[in-house]
Design a protein around this motif. Structure first.
Motif, mmCIF file in Angstrom:
data_model
loop_
_atom_site.group_PDB
_atom_site.id
_atom_site.type_symbol
_atom_site.label_atom_id
_atom_site.label_comp_id
_atom_site.label_asym_id
_atom_site.label_seq_id
_atom_site.Cartn_x
_atom_site.Cartn_y
_atom_site.Cartn_z
ATOM 1 N N HIS A 152 -15.114 23.998 42.936
ATOM 2 C CA HIS A 152 -15.008 22.415 42.990
ATOM 3 C C HIS A 152 -16.296 21.527 42.053
ATOM 4 O O HIS A 152 -15.095 20.592 40.894
ATOM 5 N N CYS A 153 -16.770 21.762 42.144
ATOM 6 C CA CYS A 153 -18.062 21.146 41.024
ATOM 7 C C CYS A 153 -17.338 21.468 39.416
ATOM 8 O O CYS A 153 -17.562 20.673 38.640
ATOM 9 N N PHE A 154 -16.999 22.243 39.522
ATOM 10 C CA PHE A 154 -17.198 23.197 37.982
ATOM 11 C C PHE A 154 -15.952 22.592 37.809
ATOM 12 O O PHE A 154 -15.806 21.567 36.082
ATOM 13 N N SER A 155 -14.718 22.851 38.399
ATOM 14 C CA SER A 155 -13.121 21.946 37.159
ATOM 15 C C SER A 155 -13.740 20.309 36.902
ATOM 16 O O SER A 155 -12.698 19.980 36.052
ATOM 17 N N TYR A 156 -13.999 20.119 37.770
ATOM 18 C CA TYR A 156 -14.235 18.596 38.272
ATOM 19 C C TYR A 156 -14.879 18.446 36.562
ATOM 20 O O TYR A 156 -14.863 17.245 35.567
ATOM 21 N N CYS A 157 -15.486 19.141 35.677
ATOM 22 C CA CYS A 157 -16.362 18.667 34.350
ATOM 23 C C CYS A 157 -15.906 18.603 33.299
ATOM 24 O O CYS A 157 -15.318 17.945 32.406
ATOM 25 N N ARG B 112 -26.260 12.199 36.826
ATOM 26 C CA ARG B 112 -25.278 10.999 36.745
ATOM 27 C C ARG B 112 -23.983 12.520 37.503
ATOM 28 O O ARG B 112 -22.515 12.574 38.491
ATOM 29 N N MET B 113 -23.673 13.394 36.638
ATOM 30 C CA MET B 113 -23.141 14.552 37.042
ATOM 31 C C MET B 113 -22.701 14.834 38.356
ATOM 32 O O MET B 113 -21.706 14.805 39.779
ATOM 33 N N VAL B 114 -24.567 15.026 39.698
ATOM 34 C CA VAL B 114 -24.661 15.621 40.525
ATOM 35 C C VAL B 114 -23.614 14.113 41.864
ATOM 36 O O VAL B 114 -23.233 14.910 42.359
ATOM 37 N N GLN B 115 -24.288 13.199 40.939
ATOM 38 C CA GLN B 115 -23.829 12.132 41.883
ATOM 39 C C GLN B 115 -21.975 11.671 41.894
ATOM 40 O O GLN B 115 -21.758 11.169 42.856
ATOM 41 N N LEU B 116 -21.439 12.219 40.843
ATOM 42 C CA LEU B 116 -20.424 11.646 40.706
ATOM 43 C C LEU B 116 -19.696 13.569 41.728
ATOM 44 O O LEU B 116 -18.493 12.806 42.785
ATOM 45 N N TRP B 117 -20.198 14.165 41.675
ATOM 46 C CA TRP B 117 -19.716 15.636 42.846
ATOM 47 C C TRP B 117 -19.950 14.993 44.269
ATOM 48 O O TRP B 117 -19.051 15.252 45.174
ATOM 49 N N MET B 118 -21.131 14.240 44.401
ATOM 50 C CA MET B 118 -21.212 13.455 45.713
ATOM 51 C C MET B 118 -20.221 12.731 46.149
ATOM 52 O O MET B 118 -19.441 12.599 46.964
ATOM 53 N N ALA B 119 -19.870 11.491 45.127
ATOM 54 C CA ALA B 119 -18.501 11.071 45.284
ATOM 55 C C ALA B 119 -17.610 11.747 45.811
ATOM 56 O O ALA B 119 -16.468 11.026 46.570
ATOM 57 N N GLN B 120 -17.075 11.928 45.585
ATOM 58 C CA GLN B 120 -15.934 13.147 45.235
ATOM 59 C C GLN B 120 -16.572 13.979 47.259
ATOM 60 O O GLN B 120 -15.272 14.547 47.481
ATOM 61 N N GLY B 121 -16.964 14.199 47.543
ATOM 62 C CA GLY B 121 -17.440 14.639 48.954
ATOM 63 C C GLY B 121 -17.840 16.260 48.145
ATOM 64 O O GLY B 121 -17.921 16.581 49.663
ATOM 65 N N TYR B 122 -18.119 16.987 47.381
ATOM 66 C CA TYR B 122 -18.212 19.057 46.822
ATOM 67 C C TYR B 122 -19.634 18.714 47.536
ATOM 68 O O TYR B 122 -19.505 19.484 47.953
ATOM 69 N N VAL B 123 -20.589 18.188 47.608
ATOM 70 C CA VAL B 123 -21.996 18.287 47.945
ATOM 71 C C VAL B 123 -22.218 16.849 48.635
ATOM 72 O O VAL B 123 -21.538 15.707 48.618
ATOM 73 N N ILE C 235 -7.832 25.165 35.283
ATOM 74 C CA ILE C 235 -8.195 25.672 36.250
ATOM 75 C C ILE C 235 -8.385 24.420 36.994
ATOM 76 O O ILE C 235 -7.169 24.518 38.400
ATOM 77 N N ALA C 236 -8.726 22.783 36.513
ATOM 78 C CA ALA C 236 -7.871 22.132 37.043
ATOM 79 C C ALA C 236 -7.068 21.320 36.443
ATOM 80 O O ALA C 236 -5.677 20.720 37.161
ATOM 81 N N GLY C 237 -6.489 21.850 35.400
ATOM 82 C CA GLY C 237 -4.628 21.564 35.151
ATOM 83 C C GLY C 237 -4.168 19.543 35.360
ATOM 84 O O GLY C 237 -5.252 18.967 34.978
ATOM 85 N N GLU C 238 -2.936 19.332 36.380
ATOM 86 C CA GLU C 238 -2.650 17.909 35.919
ATOM 87 C C GLU C 238 -3.511 17.219 36.992
ATOM 88 O O GLU C 238 -3.605 16.229 37.037
ATOM 89 N N ARG C 239 -4.007 18.130 37.589
ATOM 90 C CA ARG C 239 -5.261 16.998 38.850
ATOM 91 C C ARG C 239 -6.125 16.230 37.481
ATOM 92 O O ARG C 239 -6.237 15.019 38.704
ATOM 93 N N ILE C 240 -6.997 16.515 36.881
ATOM 94 C CA ILE C 240 -7.522 15.438 36.151
ATOM 95 C C ILE C 240 -6.683 15.823 34.291
ATOM 96 O O ILE C 240 -6.222 16.199 34.092
ATOM 97 N N GLU C 241 -6.208 13.962 34.217
ATOM 98 C CA GLU C 241 -5.974 13.805 33.189
ATOM 99 C C GLU C 241 -7.124 12.387 32.264
ATOM 100 O O GLU C 241 -7.659 11.823 32.649
#
Length: 977
Positions: free
Chosen positions: A418-423, A436-447, A493-499
């Motif tokens: 999850h963390c990697f594909s979010y990038c 900031r990247m870690v905080q965005l992971w936290m915002a999505q609940g990944y960590v 990996i992320a595909g259309e989940r991230i635009e």
């Protein structure tokens, strides 16, 4: 092919169900019952998710099933987020209400019907979600096994990232250095190209060349520019100037950029590295070349590229084609990465390892990522299984390298996937902001925490998913990068989940499955009531929105309401009529991360204190903000507040001390207790006491407005995560005697924990500094600024880690107290003087009484003395090197001497030791009359500036002065009045 990763989502749902305070919720029995049933359904699904995720690449039916399941699981997560947020809101409202029993009864009777109806509605919604989950769960005609998630221990926050390991590039480096340094051509600027497929290490090789000593000595100026697929000449000039100056050059006209660039490179031999170039048009290169030709003969451009056609455009110097690693070099790299440098003695292990390496084609990136997989497996029993079961389908051809990288991805725990594909959200070649990247992971609940996020990042670095990790001056992870191939992998990996949408003239519609959106380049669209975003389609399920701005003239807030489930929002607001948008923020109840980009913003509306889930409030782009929301204490989940470096607050809001989860608070301003308007709403210094999770840097301002009698005990001693502390005094009107006594008592109460790394003290009015300063064993950086009454320093030479010392505008400062050392004017060269053991940088300015201080033979980065005594410098230069590991100041690179009235000479034996000196500046030293012959031995000295030294100027005049032979070897000599 995109992959569905749901194990972390299932964990989030179960975590929210487990954290519900049952005594505070579920007045309606059916709601409690539905929540229990939902927990059972999700637990059943979670048990087979890992097996489904591993098989989805080989079974289309499983992929389709996971896609259906994904939609419902995310809906369930959002619904539970709604419910838990409402529960917390009700609890907070109850806590804020009056404690009088009769009023409490009335409040309960008023709120009960609304709560009852809400829970009835929530029960129906959860039942509908659960039934959908049951339908999807049962709608499969394939078998899935219950597999435990393969969790791996994550590095601790204090664990360092592994060093970058480079194997087999020594000969390549030396050849590129030879082409840059020793090849001559008629043109002022010639081009060298490094050509090779992705992942071969072209950028790494260019970095090794860039840092080579021969290259540094050859070129007057070096600059590095990341190019990638966008070859815009103006943008490249901006990047070049920014690399040279460290300042943003955006927004300037091309003609201005040209003049600025020419001022920097004209008649200088420069090296410009253009990394990752794709542009194959000769005309584009010609357009760029005309801006570079003012450089001195011998200037070079080093290009890294995958394209042989780009290489042919260089013309003057033959391209250098980078080959893959040999079999032995690949094995060496694998041993270092996977076996920690200890090769197994078993021949079968080496045989299996070499077979695995055939799939990597000598590509270092592929070798490193496969090594990351192998490092967690038993070489004797599991390497052969990996080769047989998973690597057998990979051909080992160069165009299958991506398959090797994907295999490494497949072996990550779901959380890291999850963390990697979010990038994918971040651009190719970008320096990724680690916090900031870690905080965005936290915002999505990944960590769940910053520490866990840093552990995930370090694991991904160890496995080569990230590279080029940089740390700040205090050792914190600061930035990293993704290789282009890794970015391609994340995008796949992320595909259309991230635009990533380019919003030029026609807005693009996004998929209903899109969860994360980045928007660029808005037009001046004057749309309907939905604003610019009406054409995007259904955005109600979007969880990340970056790059938001609005130019529409109608209901600006309504467009934002459409993003009702957004959890991370970065808004760039460009018009001053966006108050509706700011007010609308309070309705985004899922929001965890909020970054506002509006330079003119003065106040954040109090409505954002309704965001009970908010973890990060980033206001760094808001230069003129005057205060935080008055009810900020309601944001109980808030972990990080970021503010502009130069923001000016009158005070902090009362109640901020209740935010016990705060880890980042850049500044705490003590309110003026005599100001009637702010007295009731201002936080006192005591409110810092309970904020013990604070880390990073904390600046406490206006300390003169607090009285020691109002502060009990030490308010900072339990803040063990704090690394940097800035203490600034500001004063109301009272007499100097009271001020000095108050300041000394206050500074004693502000004693931090002993592991603090950086300390600054500004405008302190005490005569003495506390002795606890000399007990700071990990103190790296100390600044004492504008402390005009201070007379003595504590024995700072007892701080074993001190590397940077800056003392300025302390006009009564004499030095270290006589209790600690004595010397007279005849003691120069006395090796019994105390010394700083590790000092690297020393700056002393406007301290014209400072004479007694420890010596500083280890200073190597910068030594600046301005309007103070030169005597400590002379004593240091004349130290006997027999007691030192190296001669005094022998590693010093820059020396600045200004307004030293007592400086009459530079000792011959001391100057002999300055063998690393590159820059020497002497200004307004009227008694300095000569430079010694030892100057001839300073072969590294590149710049000598002498200004306002009339005697010295005459002796150093080119070709005529008596001292000219001593300095004639220096490339740049500047003499002026």
């Amino acid at each position: 092919m995109a992959e569905v990763i749901l194990v972390p989502v299932a964990k989030q749902i179960l975590g929210k169900l487990a954290n519900l305070a049952w005594d505070q919720v579920a007045l309606v029995w059916s709601l409690r019952n539905e929540l229990e049933k939902l927990k059972g359904t999700v637990s059943t699904i979670q048990a087979v998710l890992r097996d489904a995720e591993e098989k989805q690449g080989h079974n289309h039916q499983i992929t389709v099933w996971l896609e259906k399941l994904s939609d419902v699981m995310y809906d369930a997560d959002d619904l539970l987020d709604d419910f838990s947020t409402e529960t917390r809101r009700q609890k907070a409202a109850g806590a804020d209400s009056t404690t009088a029993s009769c009023c409490s009864v009335v409040c309960f009777l008023v709120s009960f019907p609304k709560r009852f109806l809400y829970e009835h509605g929530m029960a129906r919604a959860i039942r509908a979600i659960r039934e959908k989950l049951d339908d999807v769960k049962n709608d499969r005609e394939f078998h899935l096994d219950e597999l435990a998630e393969r969790e791996q221990a994550l590095p601790l926050e204090t664990d360092p990232c592994p060093p970058n390991i480079v194997v087999g590039r020594e000969a390549d480096r030396e050849e590129i250095v030879r082409l840059l340094v020793h090849s001559d051509c008629e043109s002022n600027v010639s081009v060298v190209t490094i050509v090779g497929m992705g992942g071969l290490g072209k950028t790494t090789l260019a970095q090794l060349v860039f840092e080579h000593e021969a290259v540094k000595a050859r070129f007057d100026l070096t600059v590095w520019v990341y190019v990638s697929q966008s070859f815009d000449v103006k943008a490249l000039l901006v990047k070049m100037l920014q690399s040279m100056t460290g300042e943003s050059q955006a927004g300037l006209q091309l003609a201005v950029l040209q003049e600025k660039l020419w001022d920097k490179i004209r008649d200088k031999r420069f090296l410009a590295v253009f990394d990752d170039v794709w542009e194959e048009s000769a005309r584009s290169w010609e357009d760029l070349a005309k801006y570079l030709m003012v450089g001195a003969a011998g200037s070079k451009v080093l290009v890294t590229t995958r394209s042989t056609k780009v290489a042919e455009l260089g013309g003057v110097v033959m391209p250098y084609f980078l080959e893959g690693l040999s079999e032995d070099e690949s094995w060496d790299l694998l041993v270092r990465k996977a076996l920690h440098g200890e090769a197994q003695q078993c021949l079968d292990v080496e045989r299996t390892g070499r077979e695995i390496l055939k799939k990597c084609c000598g590509v270092p990136l592929a070798v490193s990522t496969i090594a990351g997989v192998l490092s967690s497996r038993d070489p004797k029993s599991e390497w052969s299984l990996l080769l047989r079961d998973e690597l057998s389908s990979i051909s080992g051809e160069e165009n299958h390298i991506m398959s090797t990288l994907r295999l490494s991805f497949n072996h990550l725990p779901s959380k890291l996937k999850h963390c990697f594909s979010y990038c994918k959200l971040f651009g190719k070649g970008d320096d990724l902001d680690v916090p900031r990247m870690v905080q965005l992971w936290m915002a999505q609940g990944y960590v769940e925490s910053d520490d866990e996020g840093l552990g995930c990042l370090k694991t991904l670095v160890c496995r080569s998913f990230f590279q080029e990790v940089k740390v700040d001056e205090l050792g914190n992870l600061w930035t990293c990068k993704m290789h282009d191939l890794m970015h391609d992998l994340a995008s796949s990996i992320a595909g259309e989940r991230i635009e990533i949408l380019e919003m030029s003239s026609i807005l693009q519609s996004i998929s209903s499955r899109t969860r994360h959106v980045v928007l660029f380049g808005f037009s001046n669209y004057d749309g309907d009531d939905d604003g610019d975003y009406g054409l995007l389609g259904d955005v109600s399920k979007v969880r990340t929105l970056m790059g938001y701005s609005s130019y529409s003239k109608r209901d600006r807030g309504r467009a934002l309401h459409n993003f009702k489930r957004v959890r991370a929002l970065r808004m760039l607001i460009k018009d001053s009529d966006s108050c509706e948008i700011l007010r609308a923020l309070g309705e985004l109840k899922h929001l965890r991360f909020l970054a506002l980009g509006w330079r003119g913003l003065e106040r954040v509306p109090n409505t954002i204190t309704k965001l009970l889930n908010l973890q990060v409030l980033d206001l760094r782009a808001c230069r003129y903000i005057e205060e935080l929301p008055k009810d900020v204490r309601k944001l109980v989940d808030l972990k990080h507040i970021y503010l502009h470096e130069y923001v000016e607050f009158a005070h902090m809001p009362k109640g901020i001390g209740e935010l016990t989860s705060l880890q980042t608070l850049p500044i705490f301003v003590v309110g003026h207790k005599g100001d009637d308007e702010t007295a009731n709403g201002a936080a006192g210094l005591e409110e810092l006491r309970e904020l013990n999770s604070l880390g990073g840097e904390l600046k406490i301002a206006n300390l003169g407005h607090a009285e020691p009698v109002t502060v009990s005990g030490y308010v900072l001693k339990n803040k063990l995560r704090l690394q940097s502390l800035v203490l600034k005094w500001g004063y109301p009107d009272y007499d100097d005697a009271t001020r000095s006594a108050n300041d000394e008592e206050m500074l004693e109460m502000l004693r931090p924990h002993p592991d603090l790394k950086k300390l600054e003290i500004h405008a302190y009015q005490g005569v003495n500094l506390p002795n606890w300063l000399s007990t700071m064993t990990n103190l790296v950086d100390f600044k004492l600024i504008n402390c005009v009454e201070c007379e003595y320093l504590p024995p700072l030479h007892l701080c074993p880690s001190l590397k940077k010392l800056h003392i300025s505008c302390c006009t009564k400062l004499l030095g270290i107290r006589d209790d600690y050392f004595y010397f007279s004017d005849d003691d120069a060269g006395n090796d019994d003087f105390p010394c700083f053991p590790a000092l690297s940088s020393l700056k002393i300015t406007f301290c014209d009484m400072l004479k007694r201080m420890p010596l500083f033979p280890t200073v190597d980065a910068q030594l600046e003395l301005d309007e103070c005594w030169a005597y400590p410098l002379l004593c240091t230069m004349m130290m006997k090197s027999s007691n030192l590991s190296s001669p005094p100041l022998s590693q010093l690179s820059s020396l600045l001497l200004v307004d030293l009235d007592d400086l009459e000479y530079l000792p011959e034996e001391g100057v002999c030791n300055l063998t690393s000196l590159q820059k020497l500046v002497i200004r307004r030293c009227p008694r300095l009359a000569t430079l010694p012959p030892a100057m001839r031995r300073l072969t590294c000295l590149q710049i000598l500036i002498i200004k306002g030294c009339p005697l010295l100027k005459e002796r150093c005049r080119e070709g005529e002065g008596e001292d000219w032979p001593n300095i004639s070897h220096i490339p740049s000599v500047e003499l002026s009045d």
